[in-house]
Enzyme design. Structure first.
Site, PDB file in Angstrom:
ATOM      1  CE  LYS A 159     -64.962  96.745  99.039  1.00  0.00           C
ATOM      2  NZ  LYS A 159     -66.393  96.923  98.759  1.00  0.00           N
ATOM      3  CG  ASN A 160     -66.525  93.460  97.091  1.00  0.00           C
ATOM      4  OD1 ASN A 160     -66.710  94.212  98.048  1.00  0.00           O
ATOM      5  ND2 ASN A 160     -66.249  93.888  95.890  1.00  0.00           N
ATOM      6  CB  CYS A 218     -72.924 105.165  95.619  1.00  0.00           C
ATOM      7  SG  CYS A 218     -72.585 103.879  94.469  1.00  0.00           S
ATOM      8  NE  ARG A 272     -74.085  99.742  93.079  1.00  0.00           N
ATOM      9  CZ  ARG A 272     -73.048  99.720  93.927  1.00  0.00           C
ATOM     10  NH1 ARG A 272     -72.486 100.834  94.281  1.00  0.00           N
ATOM     11  NH2 ARG A 272     -72.612  98.586  94.422  1.00  0.00           N
TER      12      ARG A 272
HETATM   13  C1  EPZ Z   1     -70.825  94.019  93.900  1.00  0.00           C
HETATM   14  O1  EPZ Z   1     -71.761  95.081  93.935  1.00  0.00           O
HETATM   15  C2  EPZ Z   1     -69.550  94.574  94.526  1.00  0.00           C
HETATM   16  N1  EPZ Z   1     -69.817  94.977  95.900  1.00  0.00           N
HETATM   17  C3  EPZ Z   1     -69.060  95.776  93.713  1.00  0.00           C
HETATM   18  O2  EPZ Z   1     -67.815  96.201  94.286  1.00  0.00           O
HETATM   19  C4  EPZ Z   1     -68.803  95.316  92.270  1.00  0.00           C
HETATM   20  O3  EPZ Z   1     -68.414  96.433  91.501  1.00  0.00           O
HETATM   21  C5  EPZ Z   1     -70.083  94.707  91.696  1.00  0.00           C
HETATM   22  O4  EPZ Z   1     -70.535  93.616  92.554  1.00  0.00           O
HETATM   23  C6  EPZ Z   1     -69.871  94.154  90.292  1.00  0.00           C
HETATM   24  O5  EPZ Z   1     -68.860  93.194  90.309  1.00  0.00           O
HETATM   25  C7  EPZ Z   1     -69.867  94.019  96.871  1.00  0.00           C
HETATM   26  O6  EPZ Z   1     -69.713  92.841  96.604  1.00  0.00           O
HETATM   27  C8  EPZ Z   1     -70.117  94.496  98.266  1.00  0.00           C
HETATM   28  P1  EPZ Z   1     -74.240  94.028  90.972  1.00  0.00           P
HETATM   29  P2  EPZ Z   1     -73.324  94.794  93.558  1.00  0.00           P
HETATM   30  O7  EPZ Z   1     -75.528  93.749  91.658  1.00  0.00           O
HETATM   31  O8  EPZ Z   1     -73.718  93.468  94.062  1.00  0.00           O
HETATM   32  C9  EPZ Z   1     -77.285  96.161  88.096  1.00  0.00           C
HETATM   33  C10 EPZ Z   1     -66.265  97.741  95.154  1.00  0.00           C
HETATM   34  O9  EPZ Z   1     -65.665  98.707  94.652  1.00  0.00           O
HETATM   35  N2  EPZ Z   1     -78.330  95.631  88.979  1.00  0.00           N
HETATM   36  O10 EPZ Z   1     -73.503  92.905  90.304  1.00  0.00           O
HETATM   37  O11 EPZ Z   1     -74.109  95.979  93.949  1.00  0.00           O
HETATM   38  C11 EPZ Z   1     -76.534  97.307  88.761  1.00  0.00           C
HETATM   39  O12 EPZ Z   1     -77.213  98.526  88.563  1.00  0.00           O
HETATM   40  C12 EPZ Z   1     -67.749  97.525  94.853  1.00  0.00           C
HETATM   41  O13 EPZ Z   1     -65.743  96.868  95.904  1.00  0.00           O
HETATM   42  C13 EPZ Z   1     -79.668  95.730  88.584  1.00  0.00           C
HETATM   43  O14 EPZ Z   1     -79.964  96.250  87.517  1.00  0.00           O
HETATM   44  O15 EPZ Z   1     -73.221  94.746  91.962  1.00  0.00           O
HETATM   45  C14 EPZ Z   1     -75.208  97.297  88.062  1.00  0.00           C
HETATM   46  O16 EPZ Z   1     -75.321  98.048  86.863  1.00  0.00           O
HETATM   47  C15 EPZ Z   1     -68.301  98.608  93.928  1.00  0.00           C
HETATM   48  N3  EPZ Z   1     -80.641  95.260  89.405  1.00  0.00           N
HETATM   49  C16 EPZ Z   1     -74.997  95.831  87.714  1.00  0.00           C
HETATM   50  O17 EPZ Z   1     -76.274  95.173  87.878  1.00  0.00           O
HETATM   51  C17 EPZ Z   1     -80.352  94.662  90.615  1.00  0.00           C
HETATM   52  O18 EPZ Z   1     -81.294  94.220  91.316  1.00  0.00           O
HETATM   53  C18 EPZ Z   1     -73.989  95.152  88.616  1.00  0.00           C
HETATM   54  O19 EPZ Z   1     -74.495  95.226  89.930  1.00  0.00           O
HETATM   55  C19 EPZ Z   1     -78.986  94.567  91.005  1.00  0.00           C
HETATM   56  C20 EPZ Z   1     -77.997  95.057  90.171  1.00  0.00           C
END
Ligand code: EPZ
Length: 424
Positions: free
Chosen positions: A29-30, A124, A129
């Protein structure tokens, strides 16, 4: 080909089950969501294979269709995408608000069409996020971004390559910036990037379209900008390591013996390592993995980390499994600030879990009891299915639509492995 969105009132599971048998794992999916957004950059036709037929993918395809892209499903799990020369409209809020991953359209639309408008994804259940790292990177590439009435408005002439440091190895920010930099002028260096397998898959797909992306999977990605990206006659999405991990945990939780086909076992290293620590036998094949849990499980400590650490997307499922493992298990959630929602639902089934901020302490109980519970997010829903398979009696899981967002044929696959599961 059934491409409409699945919706049900509840899933009904009668435990206890012992999962046995063999199933095939679908495309990730991701990865698929990022590849679909990146396909918008092509000035030719793109064919993606092993695209999972899950609700999030259906929504993302609707979103790029609303931009004018032509999307057709070939035989199952294969899609053909013809992006528009230019865009006449931005994706409607009604669509983008359903899918946080729509923020991955920022990079491709800016790079290809010079402008983008996506809804700032609402928080969410698992956390706020934020998108500060996306903004920092795209601004660094020369885009002007502003927030207006809950939407991100972005404008840019031709993006210019630059050096960007990510304060946190965000998956989404890495993807947005990697995609946008492909059409920027000159070289872009992104440091402290995410190293998830989905990042490598995206880089390989971009290079299949003629991009010059190097270093994906390491801490630094270098991109040499090109004038245009061609189509890609066929690209196969990698197997879904989180779907696979979910079934591995379910097999361990029910004392089962299952074999998963179409997996890349190196992507599952952290999961296999922790399950082995819990006294589960894992046998890795060429593109399969077998899980045998014929001995009592032992308690373990888990902390979620960016890849190659233990994946946050399997944390809730592990909490479900550990709730009946005699002894004390510890989970520390380092990625999202609010990803222990499922603990309250597991406690309704008799689990003994104490949550304090990013720390959860699980005291194993004799058994869980079936009851009514509700899914609060995709992976929490999967965790409740794991718990229901282990529990005595009937469990009803409400809001199962969360589960259908990320798991294709989840019930059929579990039934094939011996679960007593239906939905209404
Ligand atoms: C991706 O989300 C995945 N989704 C998530 O899967 C997964 O949990 C996550 O990566 C971590 O592996 C998709 O790929 C569609 P991040 P993403 O940006 O990109 C912080 C599932 O269940 N952050 O790596 O949104 C954020 O708050 C989903 O399939 C910032 O601070 O994750 C979080 O604490 C859930 N500033 C951490 O980084 C930003 O600009 C990880 O977020 C962006 C993120």
């Amino acid at each position: 080909m059934n491409t409409d969105v699945v919706t049900r009132e509840k899933i009904i599971i009668n435990g206890k089950s012992v999962l046995k048998g063999k199933i095939k794992i679908g495309g990730a999916k991701n990865s698929a969501l990022a590849l679909i957004c990146a396909a918008v950059m092509a000035d030719g036709e793109v064919v993606l294979e092993k695209v999972p037929e899950i609700n999030d993918v259906m929504v993302m395809l609707d979103i790029i269709s609303s931009l004018g892209a032509k999307v057709t499903w070939q035989e199952s799990e294969t899609i053909k995408i013809n992006p528009p020369e230019k865009i006449t409209s931005h994706p409607p809020y009604s669509m983008v608000k359903k899918l946080r991953a729509s923020n991955l359209l920022l990079g491709p639309m800016l790079a290809r069409y010079g402008s983008a408008k996506v809804a700032l994804p609402g928080g969410c259940n698992i956390g706020t996020r934020p998108m500060d790292l996306h903004f920092k990177g795209l601004t660094g590439l020369g885009a002007q971004l502003r927030l207006e009435r809950g939407c991100i408005l972005a404008e840019a002439g031709r993006l210019k390559g630059s050096r960007i440091y990510l304060d946190f190895p965000s998956v989404g920010a890495t993807e947005n910036l990697m995609i946008a930099a492909c059409l920027a002028e000159g070289q872009t260096i992104i440091e402290n990037v995410a190293k998830e397998p989905e990042i490598v898959d995206l880089a390989n797909f971009l290079n299949c379209m003629g991009a010059k992306v190097r270093g994906a999977g390491t801490d630094v990605i270098k991109i040499q900008g090109v004038e245009r990206l061609s189509g890609c006659s066929r690209y196969c999405v990698i197997p879904d390591r989180i779907e696979a991990g979910t079934f591995m945990v379910a097999a361990a939780a029910t004392g089962g013996d299952i074999t998963l086909e179409n997996v890349i076992s190196t992507h599952l290293e952290p999961v296999s390592a922790k399950l082995r620590e819990a006294n589960v036998e894992i046998i890795e094949g060429e593109d399969s993995i077998r899980v045998i849990a014929d001995k009592p499980l032992t308690p373990i400590d888990i902390k979620t980390m960016p890849y190659p650490g233990f994946p946050t997307d399997l944390q809730s499922q592990m909490m479900g499994m550990l709730s009946t493992v005699a002894g004390t298990s510890i989970i520390i959630e380092n990625i999202f600030e609010n990803r222990f929602q499922v603990a309250d639902e597991l406690k309704r089934m008799g689990a003994n879990i104490k949550v304090e901020g990013r720390l959860a302490v699980i005291e194993g109980v004799e058994a869980l009891q079936g009851t009514q519970v509700k899914a609060t997010d995709l992976r929490a829903g999967a965790a409740l299915v794991v718990a229901a398979l282990m529990a005595n009696g009937r469990t009803e899981i409400y809001h199962p639509d969360y589960i259908y967002r990320g798991y294709h044929d989840f019930e059929d696959k579990l039934r094939e492995l011996g679960a007593d599961i239906t939905s209404v």
